[in-house]
Design a protein around this motif. Structure first.
Motif, PDB file in Angstrom:
ATOM      1  N   MET A 106       0.831  -1.199   0.000  1.00  0.00           N
ATOM      2  CA  MET A 106       0.000   0.000   0.000  1.00  0.00           C
ATOM      3  C   MET A 106       0.880   1.270   0.000  1.00  0.00           C
ATOM      4  O   MET A 106       0.640   2.183  -0.758  1.00  0.00           O
ATOM      5  CB  MET A 106      -0.903  -0.016   1.223  1.00  0.00           C
ATOM      6  N   PHE A 107       1.884   1.319   0.887  1.00  0.00           N
ATOM      7  CA  PHE A 107       2.717   2.511   0.958  1.00  0.00           C
ATOM      8  C   PHE A 107       4.038   2.319   0.237  1.00  0.00           C
ATOM      9  O   PHE A 107       5.072   2.732   0.722  1.00  0.00           O
ATOM     10  CB  PHE A 107       2.975   2.910   2.411  1.00  0.00           C
ATOM     11  N   PHE A 166       6.206   3.641  -1.891  1.00  0.00           N
ATOM     12  CA  PHE A 166       6.489   4.862  -2.645  1.00  0.00           C
ATOM     13  C   PHE A 166       7.445   4.589  -3.802  1.00  0.00           C
ATOM     14  O   PHE A 166       7.489   5.334  -4.766  1.00  0.00           O
ATOM     15  CB  PHE A 166       7.096   5.916  -1.733  1.00  0.00           C
ATOM     16  N   HIS A 167       8.221   3.525  -3.672  1.00  0.00           N
ATOM     17  CA  HIS A 167       9.227   3.278  -4.697  1.00  0.00           C
ATOM     18  C   HIS A 167       8.612   2.823  -6.004  1.00  0.00           C
ATOM     19  O   HIS A 167       9.209   2.959  -7.054  1.00  0.00           O
ATOM     20  CB  HIS A 167      10.228   2.223  -4.216  1.00  0.00           C
ATOM     21  N   LYS A 168       7.429   2.234  -5.914  1.00  0.00           N
ATOM     22  CA  LYS A 168       6.856   1.657  -7.131  1.00  0.00           C
ATOM     23  C   LYS A 168       5.541   2.298  -7.531  1.00  0.00           C
ATOM     24  O   LYS A 168       5.096   2.152  -8.649  1.00  0.00           O
ATOM     25  CB  LYS A 168       6.660   0.154  -6.929  1.00  0.00           C
ATOM     26  N   ASN A 169       4.911   2.975  -6.581  1.00  0.00           N
ATOM     27  CA  ASN A 169       3.590   3.516  -6.876  1.00  0.00           C
ATOM     28  C   ASN A 169       3.639   5.042  -6.927  1.00  0.00           C
ATOM     29  O   ASN A 169       3.686   5.714  -5.909  1.00  0.00           O
ATOM     30  CB  ASN A 169       2.612   3.049  -5.805  1.00  0.00           C
ATOM     31  N   HIS A 170       3.614   5.582  -8.146  1.00  0.00           N
ATOM     32  CA  HIS A 170       3.751   7.041  -8.259  1.00  0.00           C
ATOM     33  C   HIS A 170       2.562   7.773  -7.674  1.00  0.00           C
ATOM     34  O   HIS A 170       2.686   8.885  -7.195  1.00  0.00           O
ATOM     35  CB  HIS A 170       3.960   7.438  -9.715  1.00  0.00           C
ATOM     36  N   LYS A 171       1.380   7.137  -7.701  1.00  0.00           N
ATOM     37  CA  LYS A 171       0.198   7.840  -7.176  1.00  0.00           C
ATOM     38  C   LYS A 171       0.320   8.076  -5.682  1.00  0.00           C
ATOM     39  O   LYS A 171       0.107   9.181  -5.194  1.00  0.00           O
ATOM     40  CB  LYS A 171      -1.067   7.023  -7.461  1.00  0.00           C
ATOM     41  N   LEU A 215       2.986   8.139  -3.903  1.00  0.00           N
ATOM     42  CA  LEU A 215       4.099   9.049  -3.636  1.00  0.00           C
ATOM     43  C   LEU A 215       3.643  10.497  -3.787  1.00  0.00           C
ATOM     44  O   LEU A 215       3.817  11.327  -2.880  1.00  0.00           O
ATOM     45  CB  LEU A 215       5.234   8.752  -4.622  1.00  0.00           C
ATOM     46  N   VAL A 216       3.013  10.777  -4.905  1.00  0.00           N
ATOM     47  CA  VAL A 216       2.596  12.147  -5.181  1.00  0.00           C
ATOM     48  C   VAL A 216       1.538  12.603  -4.182  1.00  0.00           C
ATOM     49  O   VAL A 216       1.598  13.714  -3.651  1.00  0.00           O
ATOM     50  CB  VAL A 216       2.090  12.226  -6.637  1.00  0.00           C
ATOM     51  N   ALA A 247       1.059  11.478  -1.112  1.00  0.00           N
ATOM     52  CA  ALA A 247       1.645  11.648   0.222  1.00  0.00           C
ATOM     53  C   ALA A 247       2.393  12.961   0.325  1.00  0.00           C
ATOM     54  O   ALA A 247       2.255  13.692   1.309  1.00  0.00           O
ATOM     55  CB  ALA A 247       2.563  10.486   0.541  1.00  0.00           C
ATOM     56  N   THR A 248       3.171  13.298  -0.691  1.00  0.00           N
ATOM     57  CA  THR A 248       3.911  14.563  -0.625  1.00  0.00           C
ATOM     58  C   THR A 248       2.945  15.735  -0.614  1.00  0.00           C
ATOM     59  O   THR A 248       3.138  16.702   0.099  1.00  0.00           O
ATOM     60  CB  THR A 248       4.865  14.723  -1.811  1.00  0.00           C
ATOM     61  N   PHE A 249       1.877  15.613  -1.396  1.00  0.00           N
ATOM     62  CA  PHE A 249       0.912  16.714  -1.473  1.00  0.00           C
ATOM     63  C   PHE A 249       0.209  16.896  -0.135  1.00  0.00           C
ATOM     64  O   PHE A 249       0.203  17.978   0.445  1.00  0.00           O
ATOM     65  CB  PHE A 249      -0.105  16.428  -2.584  1.00  0.00           C
ATOM     66  N   GLY A 271       0.937  15.707   2.864  1.00  0.00           N
ATOM     67  CA  GLY A 271       1.862  16.050   3.947  1.00  0.00           C
ATOM     68  C   GLY A 271       2.189  17.528   3.948  1.00  0.00           C
ATOM     69  O   GLY A 271       2.117  18.198   4.977  1.00  0.00           O
ATOM     70  N   PHE A 272       2.503  18.050   2.778  1.00  0.00           N
ATOM     71  CA  PHE A 272       2.914  19.455   2.709  1.00  0.00           C
ATOM     72  C   PHE A 272       1.751  20.387   3.027  1.00  0.00           C
ATOM     73  O   PHE A 272       1.900  21.371   3.749  1.00  0.00           O
ATOM     74  CB  PHE A 272       3.484  19.765   1.323  1.00  0.00           C
TER      75      PHE A 272
END
Lengths: 607, 337
Positions: B1-2, B4-9, B11-12, B14-16, B18-19
Motif C-alpha cells: 500500500m505505501f 512509494f518506490h513503485k507507486n507514483h500515485k 508518492l505524489v 503523500a507529498t501533497f 503532507g505538505f
C-alpha cells in the motif's frame, strides 16, 4: 523573554560573537518559573517524546495495515494462479505441443557475436578518430578528460532542453547585470536618477529574474532530461513543455516590466510580482508537473528513481506554496507577515533546494559514472526535507511581534534541518569518495564539489543564523544578503552549472574550451567569496555597532568599504556569467552542416 | 500500500497531503489567527492621502531598506518607546486593492533606519521634501536614492501660490530662474511618513525590552544607562544632526547653523533649552523646528546642549540637568497655570 534574559546573563561567559552555538542551548535551559510553563524545556521535551511515541505507534499501525492489505492482495494473486492452472488443464494436446516447440527453439538460439560488426579487422581508413595530439603535456593547466560518449536523445527533447537552458542563461546575465548595477548604487547612489532604474524598484527585479528566470528555467530544462532518462521512456507531451516555457518566460518579462514601472504586489520578498503575472508561473508549474507525472506514470521500469521524487515533489510543493502565498483570505495585518516568512523560505527550500537535490541525485552519479552511495539516505533526506523545511519560515521574524511560539517552532525546526543536510551531504561526498583524483581531470566535478560543500555550509550557517543569539547580532544587517548569495549562488547556481557542463556536451557533441570553463569557475568562485566575506564581516560589525547604541548613520559609513568589496566580488561573478554564456553558446551553436550524401551516391560508395 | 518506490500515485499524494497539512499548521492557521486583532483605542485611521502615500512607499520599494518593527530587544529602543505589537499594523496592513496584497511593512533589512516612529522623530515637512529630493542635501553620508521624479522643476515665474516649493541649498540648486516644486505624490508620501507615530498603549507601558547584556554585568543597569545618556555627541548625531548637520553648520535656506549661533553660545542657556523643548518657528527663512520635550529626558537635553555649546568653535558653559528641569517645569506651569 525569560529565556533570552537568561541567555544574556550568560553573555560574559561568551564574549566572542563567533561562538553562537552554545548560548542557544543554554537558552533552552530555562529557569524554573511557573509563568512560562508551556515554553519550559521539560514540557517541550515531554511533548516531543510523546510525539515520538505517537509517531512510532502510527508507523506500527501503518505497517500492520500494510501487512493486512498485502495479505488480501496475496489471496487475490492466489486466486488468479488457480484460474490460470484451470485454463492450462483445459488446453488441447496439440496446442500444448506447439507452445513447447516454440519455447525450445527460443532457448537454443545463440548470438554469433558478429551480427553488428561483421568479421573484418578494425581499421580507421577514413580518419574518424580525431583528437590526435603531439603535446600530451600542457604546461599551463591540467588537461581535462573529454566527455566520453554522446547520449542518444530524441531531437524534440534536445531542443526543449536547449531552449530552456538558453532562456535561463539569458535571465542569468540580465538578472545579475541588474544585481551588479544596484550593488554599485551603494557606492554611487547618484548613478542615475531615473525612476525605472531606482534601487527600490530594481532590487526585486534582480531577485525575481534570477529566481524565476535563471534558476527555475534551468532546473526544469535539466529536469526534462532526468525524467526522460530515469523513466526510460519519452516525455508525455512536447507541446506542454513548450507552453510552460512560454508562460514562465512571460512571467519574468511582464514581472520585470511591471516592477520597473512601480507596480509591486506589496514588497514581500519574492512575492513582488502581482498575481495576474505570478499566475502564469503557477500555470507553467502545473503544466510541467502534469507532463512529468504522466511521463513517470508510463515509465518502463518498476521503480521510481529518487530524483523523480524530488522533482515531482518540488513541483507540487511550489504550486501549493504559490497558491497559499497569493490567496487573500488570511493576509491582513500580521497574517501577511506569517505567510511572508513561510513563502519566502519555502520558495527557496521547497522549490530551488528540492528540485536541485533531485538533479544532483542524477547528474552527480552520471558524471562520475557510478551509482549514488546510498539510496536510502536520499529517501530519508527527502521526507525530513519536507518535515523540517516547511516549519521554519518564521525564523525571518525573530523578536518581531509574531507569536513567540511560532518563532520558537521555527528555530527548533531550523536546528532539525541538520538531518536532511547532513544526510544529503554525506551521500554526495561518499559518492565522490574514491574519485577525488577525477577532480583535477574533470571540469564538471569542481562545480559539484563547491555546490555540495556550500550545501552543507550554507544550510548549516542558515540554521545557526536562526538562533536567537545570532539573530540578535545579524538580523537586519547585510549578513542576510551574504547568506542568501551563499545559498542561492553557492549551492543552487554552482550545482546547476555542474549539470549544464555534464549534459550539454553529451547532447550536442561539442565541448566548451577548457580554459574558458576554468575561467568561469574561478571568477565565479573568487567573486562569490569576496562578496560573502565582505558582507559577513561588515554585517557583523554593523550589528555589534547597533547593540552598542551607536548612531545609525555610523553603520552606513562603516559599511562603505565593505560595499566596495561586495561590488568587486559582484563584478567578478558577473564576468564569469558572460564567460559562461559564451561557453553555452559554444556548446549549442549550429555548426556548418556537413554535406550529406544523398542516397544514390551512398549506394555507389557501398557498391 | 505505501510502496512509494513503485507507486507514483501514493508518492505524489503523500507529498501533497503532507505538505498541505504542515502548511496549514505553520502558516495558514496562525496567519488567520493573527488577523483577529483589534486596533488600539484612539488609533487613528489612515486618511485618504496617507493611504496613497503608503502605496507610493510600496511601489518605490522603500521596504527593501526600511523596516517598520521595533523588536523587543534593547537595541531597538532607539526606534520606539515600546516593542511593536500586532495592533500597530491594524490600518496599514490591509489589502491595497484588487491587484495588490497587504503591504509587507515589517521588512527584513535596515540599510536605512527603522520608520516605525519617524513621524515623531522627524515631523518637518520641509526636511522630508529636501531629503526625498536628494537625501544628501541633509545627510551627507546617506546612500539612499534620490526621487527627483516625485518633483517638478518649473520656471520660477510660473510658480503658483498653492505650489509647495523646495528650497535647495546652493550646491544642489537647479539652474537659475527655475524652482523645484513638490508633486502631489511626494506630498502624500510625506503625509504618510509623518503619520508614522508609535501609539502609547492604554495601560501606559507595553512590553519590556530585553536588556542588553553588558549593562547588567559591568556597571549595573542604571550606571551604564546614565553614561550612555550622557554621551552628548552620540545623542546629537542621533537626534539633531539630520538637520543641523554633523559639523553644526546647518543647511543654508533650511536649517540654521549652531556653530557660532548667538542663541547657542549665549551665557544663559534658557532660550536654547526652551527651543529644544518647545520647538521654534520664528524665522521664516528656515524650516520650523519640532518640539523635543516628549522625546528627550532632561539629562539627555543637557548632554546635547552641552555638546552643542562646546563644539565647532563654540565655547559656552555647560548645561546641567537641573537647568533643563527647571525650565521644563516653568513651561508646564506656564501652559497650565
Amino acid at each position: 523573554m525569560v529565556l533570552i534574559s537568561e541567555l544574556v546573563k550568560n553573555w560574559k561567559y561568551y564574549p566572542n560573537f563567533l561562538m553562537p552555538v552554545i548560548p542557544d542551548f543554554v537558552m533552552v535551559q530555562a529557569p524554573l518559573n511557573s509563568d512560562n510553563w508551556a515554553t519550559s524545556p521539560g514540557i517541550i521535551g515531554t511533548l516531543v517524546l510523546i510525539f515520538i511515541v505517537l509517531f512510532v505507534a502510527c508507523i506500527i499501525f501503518l505497517v500492520k495495515l500494510n501487512g493486512y492489505i498485502d495479505s488480501l492482495k496475496a489471496r487475490q494473486i492466489e486466486k488468479k494462479k488457480l484460474a490460470f492452472n484451470e485454463e492450462l488443464m483445459a488446453l488441447e494436446e496439440s496446442d500444448i505441443d506447439h507452445i513447447l516447440d516454440k519455447r525450445k527453439k527460443a532457448l537454443k538460439y545463440k548470438l554469433s557475436g558478429t551480427e553488428l560488426g561483421g568479421q573484418e579487422r578494425v581499421m580507421d581508413e577514413k580518419g574518424l578518430v580525431n583528437r590526435v595530439t603531439h603535446e600530451p603535456e600542457n604546461p599551463m593547466f591540467d588537461e581535462k578528460k573529454k566527455t566520453p560518449l554522446s547520449i542518444e536523445t530524441p531531437e524534440p527533447l534536445k531542443s526543449i532542453i536547449i531552449y530552456y537552458l538558453g532562456a535561463a542563461v539569458c535571465w542569468l546575465v540580465f538578472g545579475t547585470l541588474v544585481g551588479q548595477y544596484i550593488g554599485m548604487k551603494f557606492i554611487w547612489p547618484e548613478m542615475d536618477n531615473l525612476s525605472w532604474l531606482s534601487f527600490g524598484r530594481l532590487r526585486p527585479v534582480h531577485t525575481n529574474a534570477v529566481f524565476w528566470g535563471w534558476a527555475s528555467l534551468a532546473m526544469i530544462g535539466l529536469g526534462y532530461f532526468v525524467i526522460a532518462r530515469t523513466t526510460n521512456t519519452i516525455i508525455y507531451s512536447y507541446t506542454l513543455a513548450w507552453r510552460a516555457w512560454i508562460l514562465i518566460n512571460l512571467t519574468v518579462l511582464l514581472g520585470t516590466i511591471s516592477l520597473m514601472s512601480g507596480i509591486n504586489n506589496g514588497g514581500g520578498e519574492y512575492r513582488e510580482y502581482i498575481w495576474p503575472v505570478m499566475i502564469l508561473f503557477a500555470i507553467g508549474l502545473v503544466i510541467t508537473f502534469w507532463n512529468f507525472y504522466r511521463t513517470v506514470a508510463s515509465r518502463k521500469i518498476s521503480d521510481i528513481y529518487v530524483s523523480n521524487w524530488y522533482i515531482l515533489a518540488a513541483l507540487i510543493w511550489t504550486t501549493v506554496l504559490a497558491i497559499i502565498g497569493y490567496l487573500p483570505f488570511f493576509q491582513n495585518g500580521l497574517g501577511e507577515t506569517v505567510i511572508q516568512g513561510y513563502y519566502m523560505h519555502q520558495g527557496v527550500g521547497m522549490w530551488f533546494m528540492t528540485f536541485t537535490l533531485g538533479l544532483v541525485y542524477y547528474y552527480l552519479p552520471s558524471a562520475l559514472n557510478k551509482p549514488i552511495y546510498s539510496y536510502s539516505l536520499g529517501v530519508l533526506a527527502f521526507w525530513t526535507q519536507m518535515l523540517f523545511y516547511t516549519m521554519i519560515g518564521t525564523h525571518h521574524f525573530v523578536f518581531s511581534p509574531l507569536p513567540w511560539w511560532l518563532q520558537t517552532t521555527a528555530i527548533v525546526f531550523s536546528a532539525g534541518m541538520f538531518i536532511p543536510v547532513v544526510a544529503g551531504t554525506t551521500n554526495f561526498l561518499m559518492t565522490m569518495k574514491g574519485s577525488w583524483s577525477h577532480i583535477s581531470k574533470s571540469y564538471v566535478l569542481p562545480f559539484f564539489l563547491v555546490g555540495v560543500i556550500f550545501y552543507f555550509v550554507g544550510s548549516t550557517q542558515g540554521s545557526f543564523q536562526a538562533f536567537r543569539f545570532t539573530n540578535y547580532v545579524w538580523h537586519f544587517t547585510d549578513f542576510n544578503v551574504a547568506h542568501s548569495h551563499m545559498t542561492m549562488y553557492g549551492i543552487i547556481t554552482f550545482i546547476l552549472w555542474a549539470c549544464f557542463y555534464t549534459i550539454l556536451p553529451k547532447l550536442t557533441g561539442k565541448e566548451p574550451p577548457q580554459v574558458l570553463v576554468g575561467a568561469h569557475f574561478w571568477l565565479a568562485f573568487i567573486g562569490l567569496f569576496a562578496y560573502m566575506i565582505s558582507l559577513m564581516v561588515g554585517g557583523t560589525y554593523k550589528g555589534l555597532g547597533w547593540i552598542d547604541g551607536n548612531a545609525f548613520l555610523e553603520s552606513v559609513i562603516l559599511m562603505k568599504p565593505y560595499w566596495v568589496w561586495r561590488a568587486i566580488g559582484g563584478s567578478l561573478m558577473f564576468i564569469s556569467h558572460l564567460v559562461f554564456a559564451y561557453n553555452f553558446y559554444y556548446m549549442v551553436r549550429k555548426r556548418k552542416a556537413i554535406i550529406t550524401l544523398d542516397v544514390p551516391i551512398l549506394e555507389r560508395v557501398i557498391n | 500500500m505505501f510502496d512509494f518506490h513503485k507507486n507514483h500515485k501514493t508518492l505524489v499524494l503523500a507529498t501533497f497531503i503532507g505538505f498541505v497539512m504542515l502548511s496549514f499548521i505553520v502558516a495558514v492557521f496562525p496567519a488567520s489567527q493573527m488577523q483577529n486583532v483589534k486596533p488600539l483605542p484612539n488609533q487613528p485611521f489612515l486618511t485618504e492621502n496617507e493611504r496613497e502615500g503608503l502605496h507610493i512607499y510600496i511601489s518605490e520599494g522603500c521596504v527593501a531598506c526600511h523596516t517598520q518593527q521595533v523588536r523587543n530587544i534593547e537595541m531597538d529602543n532607539v526606534w520606539g518607546n515600546r516593542p511593536s505589537i500586532p495592533s500597530d499594523y491594524y490600518y496599514s496592513k490591509e489589502r491595497m486593492d484588487f491587484w495588490r496584497q497587504s503591504p509587507s511593512l515589517l521588512g527584513s533589512e535596515r540599510t536605512g533606519p527603522d520608520l516605525t516612529n519617524i513621524g515623531a522623530r522627524q515631523s518637518s515637512k520641509d526636511w522630508h521634501l529636501l531629503h526625498l529630493y536628494n537625501p544628501r542635501t541633509v545627510v551627507g553620508e546617506s546612500v539612499m536614492p534620490s526621487y527627483p521624479w516625485l518633483f517638478e522643476i518649473v520656471d520660477s515665474n510660473l510658480v503658483k501660490d498653492e505650489d509647495v516649493v523646495v528650497n535647495l541649498p546652493e550646491e544642489f540648486a537647479t539652474p537659475s530662474k527655475t524652482t523645484v516644486i513638490a508633486k502631489k505624490e511626494v506630498l502624500q508620501l510625506v503625509v504618510y511618513l509623518q503619520s508614522l507615530k508609535q501609539m502609547e498603549l492604554p495601560d501606559g507601558e507595553g512590553g519590556k525590552f530585553i536588556p542588553r547584556s553588558r549593562q547588567i554585568h559591568s556597571e549595573g543597569l542604571d550606571g551604564d544607562l546614565k553614561s550612555a545618556a550622557l554621551n552628548g555627541e552620540n545623542l546629537y548625531k542621533q537626534t539633531c544632526a539630520v538637520c543641523h548637520q554633523d559639523n553644526g553648520k546647518g543647511v543654508v535656506g533650511a536649517f540654521p547653523p549652531l556653530a557660532g549661533s548667538a542663541i547657542v553660545t549665549n551665557e544663559d542657556p534658557e532660550m536654547m533649552i526652551k527651543i529644544i523643548l518647545q520647538g521654534y518657528d520664528a524665522r521664516t527663512e528656515f524650516a520650523s523646528m519640532q518640539p523635543f520635550a516628549d522625546q528627550l529626558s532632561d539629562a539627555e537635553i543637557a548632554a546635547i546642549a552641552t555638546h552643542e555649546r562646546s563644539s565647532w568653535g563654540n565655547n559656552a558653559p555647560e548645561v546641567k540637568e537641573e537647568d533643563v528641569k527647571k525650565i521644563r517645569e516653568f513651561i508646564a506651569n506656564d501652559l497650565n497655570p
